[in-house]
Design an enzyme around this catalytic site. Structure first.
Site, PDB file in Angstrom:
ATOM      1  N   CYS A  39       0.837  -1.201   0.000  1.00  0.00           N
ATOM      2  CA  CYS A  39       0.000   0.000   0.000  1.00  0.00           C
ATOM      3  C   CYS A  39       0.873   1.251   0.000  1.00  0.00           C
ATOM      4  O   CYS A  39       1.317   1.709   1.054  1.00  0.00           O
ATOM      5  CB  CYS A  39      -0.922  -0.001   1.216  1.00  0.00           C
ATOM      6  SG  CYS A  39      -1.934   1.477   1.299  1.00  0.00           S
ATOM      7  N   CYS A  46      -0.414   4.140   1.990  1.00  0.00           N
ATOM      8  CA  CYS A  46      -0.294   4.004   3.457  1.00  0.00           C
ATOM      9  C   CYS A  46       1.147   4.274   3.891  1.00  0.00           C
ATOM     10  O   CYS A  46       1.387   4.899   4.913  1.00  0.00           O
ATOM     11  CB  CYS A  46      -0.629   2.594   3.927  1.00  0.00           C
ATOM     12  SG  CYS A  46      -2.099   1.880   3.231  1.00  0.00           S
ATOM     13  N   ASP A  47       2.098   3.737   3.139  1.00  0.00           N
ATOM     14  CA  ASP A  47       3.473   3.679   3.627  1.00  0.00           C
ATOM     15  C   ASP A  47       4.474   4.530   2.845  1.00  0.00           C
ATOM     16  O   ASP A  47       5.634   4.634   3.248  1.00  0.00           O
ATOM     17  CB  ASP A  47       3.952   2.208   3.610  1.00  0.00           C
ATOM     18  CG  ASP A  47       3.074   1.339   4.490  1.00  0.00           C
ATOM     19  OD1 ASP A  47       2.626   1.839   5.535  1.00  0.00           O
ATOM     20  OD2 ASP A  47       2.818   0.179   4.129  1.00  0.00           O
TER      21      ASP A  47
END
Ligand code: NDP
Length: 311
Positions: free
Chosen positions: A138, A141-142
């Site tokens: 992701c 997300c990261d």
């Protein structure tokens, strides 16, 4: 362990666009509705950046914001939305007996499965070793953790392109590892990737191993079509190679296709089990859009309502 039990008319499993939309409809139809969101409230859309193709948002909207609004809308009509995951499903007879987090059982007259799909990994041991230490499925997300660093993303679909563009705005350099000599992504996405100055596409390359140290990922060993090896120095390794439907808890009672997508009667949300309906990405290997998931959630709710009225 103490267990508790309750009875509901409609149990919805899954907190993405399909589940929340189903909840809007079932709660407005006065079907006492409980929805369990699972581990990722909001579903996959909370891992995307802006959603630009959902009607009604001419300026685009963040995936998380849109999901929280749909969730709130369902709550407004009385849907009881809870955090928790199904750990067992007995679909042999109605009411179905669904266990939540191994400690709470729900007897449900109807069940709407809207559990979505989960990101795929390559299956390399080194990928498992460095998961959370440089390996991620992701980017939104990261990606932030790799600000100013070099990263790679595997895949050539719309997700890989979207995430490569996202990463290119944060990272110094983004390698796209593409196994064929073409991208599967839409032309518009391809154009954006090809225009980005700091994205380098490594055509016809596959990942042999992810390299790392005690501090996490340091590189990747790749091979090309001719079998030649190449090492790239990277700190982040992202996967964007598709998804697996989250149907396992409901099989074999509920029939799936060979990839695990739940089979529904065309044009409806009916599964092979009377009273069990499926909506969203868990039953859609083709379109997988927020708008199609939401629409199928509506269909599942209407079908559940018709089904209960017929009983
Ligand atoms: P896709 O299945 O479309 O693409 C997966 C990509 O990963 C392909 O390029 C595939 O290669 C590659 N791949 C698969 N397995 C491997 C492997 N083992 N090693 C290396 N590469 C691999 O998945 P997406 O998640 O990109 O998209 C899913 C759906 O969601 C699509 O319908 C897409 O259009 C849609 N979507 C739409 C967006 C938007 O409109 N904004 C954004 C994101 C997704 P190959 O091509 O060779 O098979």
């Amino acid at each position: 362990m103490t267990t508790t039990s309750e009875k509901v008319k409609c149990l919805i499993v899954g907190g993405g666009p399909a589940g929340y939309t189903a909840a809007i409809y079932t709660s407005r139809a006065n079907l006492q509705t409980v929805l369990y969101e699972g581990l990722q409230p909001g579903g996959q859309l909370t891992t995307t950046t802006d959603v630009e193709n959902f009607p009604g948002y001419p300026k685009g909207v963040s995936g998380t914001e849109m999901m929280m609004e749909i969730r709130e809308q369902a709550g407004r009509f009385g849907a009881d939305i809870r955090f928790g995951s199904v750990t067992k499903a007995n679909l042999d007879k109605r009411p179905f007996v669904i266990t939540i987090d191994d400690k709470h059982t729900i007897e449900a007259e109807t069940l709407i499965i809207a559990t979505g799909a989960t990101a795929k990994y390559l299956g390399l041991p080194s990928e498992e070793k460095y998961r959370g230490q440089g390996v991620s499925a992701c980017a939104t997300c990261d990606g932030f953790f790799y600000k100013g660093q070099d990263v790679a993303i595997v895949g050539g679909g719309d997700t890989a392109c979207e995430e490569a563009i996202y990463l290119s705005n944060i990272c110094r350099k983004v390698y796209m590892i593409v196994r064929r000599n073409v991208l599967r992504a839409s032309q518009a996405m391809q154009n954006r990737v090809l225009k980005a100055q700091n994205i380098e596409i490594l055509w016809e390359h596959q990942t042999k191993e992810i390299l790392g140290s005690t501090n996490g990922v340091t590189g990747a060993l790749l091979t090309n079509k001719a079998g030649e090896e190449k090492t790239i120095d990277i700190q982040g390794f992202f996967l964007a190679i598709g998804h697996t439907p989250n149907s396992g808890l409901f099989t074999p009672a509920v029939k799936t296709d060979e990839l695990g997508y739940i089979c529904t009667k065309p044009g409806t949300a009916y599964t092979n089990v009377p009273g069990v309906f499926a909506a969203g990405d868990v039953q859609d290997s083709q379109y997988r859009q927020a708008i199609t998931a939401a629409a199928s959630g509506c269909i599942a709710a209407k079908d559940a309502e018709f089904f209960l009225n017929e009983q």
